[in-house]
Design an enzyme around this catalytic site. Structure first.
Site, PDB file in Angstrom:
ATOM      1  N   GLY A  84     -14.493  31.406  11.890  1.00 59.20           N
ATOM      2  CA  GLY A  84     -13.039  31.344  12.422  1.00 59.20           C
ATOM      3  C   GLY A  84     -12.427  30.165  12.333  1.00 59.20           C
ATOM      4  O   GLY A  84     -12.629  29.357  11.690  1.00 59.20           O
ATOM      5  N   GLU A  85     -11.717  29.995  13.588  1.00 55.24           N
ATOM      6  CA  GLU A  85     -11.324  28.566  13.699  1.00 55.24           C
ATOM      7  C   GLU A  85     -11.729  28.182  15.115  1.00 55.24           C
ATOM      8  O   GLU A  85     -11.412  28.482  16.150  1.00 55.24           O
ATOM      9  CB  GLU A  85      -9.726  28.775  13.900  1.00 55.24           C
ATOM     10  CG  GLU A  85      -8.797  27.432  13.965  1.00 55.24           C
ATOM     11  CD  GLU A  85      -9.316  26.609  12.696  1.00 55.24           C
ATOM     12  OE1 GLU A  85      -9.221  26.898  11.524  1.00 55.24           O
ATOM     13  OE2 GLU A  85      -9.345  25.283  13.074  1.00 55.24           O
ATOM     14  N   SER A  86     -12.436  27.042  14.777  1.00 53.55           N
ATOM     15  CA  SER A  86     -13.291  26.374  16.120  1.00 53.55           C
ATOM     16  C   SER A  86     -12.526  25.934  17.166  1.00 53.55           C
ATOM     17  O   SER A  86     -12.792  26.247  18.466  1.00 53.55           O
ATOM     18  CB  SER A  86     -14.322  25.252  15.596  1.00 53.55           C
ATOM     19  OG  SER A  86     -13.750  24.433  15.029  1.00 53.55           O
TER      20      SER A  86
ATOM     21  N   CYS B  68     -20.653  28.697  10.330  1.00 58.86           N
ATOM     22  CA  CYS B  68     -19.391  28.076  10.199  1.00 58.86           C
ATOM     23  C   CYS B  68     -18.680  27.442  11.323  1.00 58.86           C
ATOM     24  O   CYS B  68     -19.079  26.704  11.962  1.00 58.86           O
ATOM     25  CB  CYS B  68     -18.368  28.899   9.441  1.00 58.86           C
ATOM     26  SG  CYS B  68     -17.204  28.147   8.338  1.00 58.86           S
TER      27      CYS B  68
ATOM     28  N   ARG C 222     -16.275  18.506  10.193  1.00 50.46           N
ATOM     29  CA  ARG C 222     -15.483  19.958  10.039  1.00 50.46           C
ATOM     30  C   ARG C 222     -14.868  19.646   8.705  1.00 50.46           C
ATOM     31  O   ARG C 222     -14.607  18.586   8.253  1.00 50.46           O
ATOM     32  CB  ARG C 222     -14.511  20.058  10.994  1.00 50.46           C
ATOM     33  CG  ARG C 222     -14.920  20.429  12.368  1.00 50.46           C
ATOM     34  CD  ARG C 222     -14.057  20.680  13.432  1.00 50.46           C
ATOM     35  NE  ARG C 222     -12.839  21.702  12.995  1.00 50.46           N
ATOM     36  CZ  ARG C 222     -11.635  21.769  13.425  1.00 50.46           C
ATOM     37  NH1 ARG C 222     -11.092  20.784  14.014  1.00 50.46           N
ATOM     38  NH2 ARG C 222     -10.766  22.728  13.142  1.00 50.46           N
TER      39      ARG C 222
ATOM     40  N   ILE D  76     -16.312  28.763   3.483  1.00 49.45           N
ATOM     41  CA  ILE D  76     -14.772  29.046   3.748  1.00 49.45           C
ATOM     42  C   ILE D  76     -14.418  28.073   4.454  1.00 49.45           C
ATOM     43  O   ILE D  76     -14.570  27.790   5.619  1.00 49.45           O
ATOM     44  CB  ILE D  76     -14.358  30.355   4.124  1.00 49.45           C
ATOM     45  CG1 ILE D  76     -15.030  31.491   3.258  1.00 49.45           C
ATOM     46  CG2 ILE D  76     -12.998  30.620   4.176  1.00 49.45           C
ATOM     47  CD1 ILE D  76     -14.755  32.911   4.098  1.00 49.45           C
ATOM     48  N   ARG D  77     -13.720  27.083   4.022  1.00 45.51           N
ATOM     49  CA  ARG D  77     -13.303  25.806   4.673  1.00 45.51           C
ATOM     50  C   ARG D  77     -14.495  24.993   5.556  1.00 45.51           C
ATOM     51  O   ARG D  77     -14.185  25.138   6.867  1.00 45.51           O
ATOM     52  CB  ARG D  77     -12.000  25.956   5.547  1.00 45.51           C
ATOM     53  CG  ARG D  77     -10.763  26.111   4.682  1.00 45.51           C
ATOM     54  CD  ARG D  77      -9.465  26.259   5.300  1.00 45.51           C
ATOM     55  NE  ARG D  77      -9.360  24.871   5.917  1.00 45.51           N
ATOM     56  CZ  ARG D  77      -8.931  24.683   7.321  1.00 45.51           C
ATOM     57  NH1 ARG D  77      -8.808  25.705   8.314  1.00 45.51           N
ATOM     58  NH2 ARG D  77      -8.420  23.496   7.550  1.00 45.51           N
TER      59      ARG D  77
ATOM     60  N   HIS E 122     -21.298  31.981   5.322  1.00 43.73           N
ATOM     61  CA  HIS E 122     -21.086  33.187   6.024  1.00 43.73           C
ATOM     62  C   HIS E 122     -21.915  34.318   5.452  1.00 43.73           C
ATOM     63  O   HIS E 122     -21.494  35.324   4.831  1.00 43.73           O
ATOM     64  CB  HIS E 122     -19.610  33.787   5.691  1.00 43.73           C
ATOM     65  CG  HIS E 122     -18.527  32.917   6.358  1.00 43.73           C
ATOM     66  ND1 HIS E 122     -17.841  33.324   7.707  1.00 43.73           N
ATOM     67  CD2 HIS E 122     -17.974  31.755   6.129  1.00 43.73           C
ATOM     68  CE1 HIS E 122     -17.028  32.198   7.926  1.00 43.73           C
ATOM     69  NE2 HIS E 122     -17.091  31.479   7.136  1.00 43.73           N
TER      70      HIS E 122
ATOM     71  N   GLU F  43     -22.522  36.920   6.950  1.00 42.33           N
ATOM     72  CA  GLU F  43     -22.013  38.415   7.162  1.00 42.33           C
ATOM     73  C   GLU F  43     -20.935  38.792   6.156  1.00 42.33           C
ATOM     74  O   GLU F  43     -20.605  39.816   6.173  1.00 42.33           O
ATOM     75  CB  GLU F  43     -21.380  38.249   8.553  1.00 42.33           C
ATOM     76  CG  GLU F  43     -20.033  37.761   8.694  1.00 42.33           C
ATOM     77  CD  GLU F  43     -19.810  36.102   8.602  1.00 42.33           C
ATOM     78  OE1 GLU F  43     -21.094  35.636   8.321  1.00 42.33           O
ATOM     79  OE2 GLU F  43     -18.903  35.643   8.587  1.00 42.33           O
TER      80      GLU F  43
HETATM   81  N1  GLN Z   1     -12.437  25.094   9.176  1.00 44.60           N
HETATM   82  C1  GLN Z   1     -12.749  25.973  10.302  1.00 44.60           C
HETATM   83  C2  GLN Z   1     -13.165  25.188  11.722  1.00 44.60           C
HETATM   84  O1  GLN Z   1     -12.997  23.905  11.523  1.00 44.60           O
HETATM   85  C3  GLN Z   1     -14.346  26.846  10.042  1.00 44.60           C
HETATM   86  C4  GLN Z   1     -13.710  27.755   8.978  1.00 44.60           C
HETATM   87  C5  GLN Z   1     -14.865  29.108   8.854  1.00 44.60           C
HETATM   88  O2  GLN Z   1     -15.271  29.295  10.124  1.00 44.60           O
HETATM   89  N2  GLN Z   1     -14.854  29.813   8.138  1.00 44.60           N
HETATM   90  O3  GLN Z   1     -13.144  25.743  12.726  1.00 44.60           O
END
Ligand code: GLN
Length: 192
Positions: free
Chosen positions: A46-48, A78, A106, A135-136, A171, A173
């Site tokens: 997600g977004e940390s 992630c 990150r 993913i990112r 990921h 999942e």
């Molecule tokens: N870029 C996100 C972060 O820094 C992590 C991306 C992800 O969990 N797919 O939190």
């Protein structure tokens, strides 16, 4: 076996689906009381920065730290990996749980490759390659006392384990390969 999946934000539903397919009980965790009685915890992608703020706001951070102290297995994917790490190098102020002795960067992959798939060799999961969905994604710059589980072809570390703590930059999942989840359940069950 009851696994909690942190459901503050991000890709938690997919984890719950795979865990149930593997025969585990899986529950979303948004509040501290939902951590009661779990045998393992997954912190999803997600977004940390967002997940970190929500964990603090809902008073989950200290509860999760004390679960880790008790030896409850925790797996971060992630953003979840960022949150488990003791050290983050990109300069942003993410308040992590500081559980695992790894240094993580990150958003470590350049613009064009912000999201990509790579076939990974993960000996702990057997001979067949594992589909890594990035993913990112963050990367692991250093594993200080644990074990490296997976690297990209160029040597970049993308999964590691330290005792009952597990992290992956990718990921599992979001694939139909359940082996990484089974590996975590084996850690929870004391089989590995
Ligand atoms: N870029 C996100 C972060 O820094 C992590 C991306 C992800 O969990 N797919 O939190």
């Amino acid at each position: 076996m009851k696994i909690g999946v942190l459901a503050s934000q991000g890709a938690f539903a997919e984890h719950i689906t795979i865990l149930k397919e593997l025969g585990a009980e899986a529950v979303p965790v948004r509040l501290p009381k939902e951590l009661e009685g779990i045998d393992g915890l997954i912190i999803p992608g997600g977004e940390s920065t967002t997940i970190s703020k929500l964990m603090l706001a809902y008073k989950l951070s200290d509860e999760i730290r004390s679960l880790a102290k008790k030896g409850i297995p925790i797996w971060g994917t992630c953003a979840g990996m960022i949150l488990i790490a003791k050290e983050i190098t990109d300069g942003t102020k993410v308040e992590t749980l500081g559980l695992m002795d790894i240094r993580v960067k990150r958003n470590a992959f350049g613009r064009q490759t912000e999201s990509f798939e790579a076939k990974l060799t993960i000996p702990a999961l057997g001979k067949k390659s594992f589909p890594g969905v990035f993913i990112r994604a963050p990367l692991i710059e250093q594993v200080k006392s644990g074990e490296i589980l997976a690297r990209l072809k160029d040597g970049t570390i993308v999964a590691a384990r330290e005792g009952k703590l597990l992290v992956s930059a990718f990921h599992p999942e979001l694939t139909d390969d359940p082996r990484f989840h089974q590996y975590f359940l084996d850690i929870v069950g004391g089989l590995t």
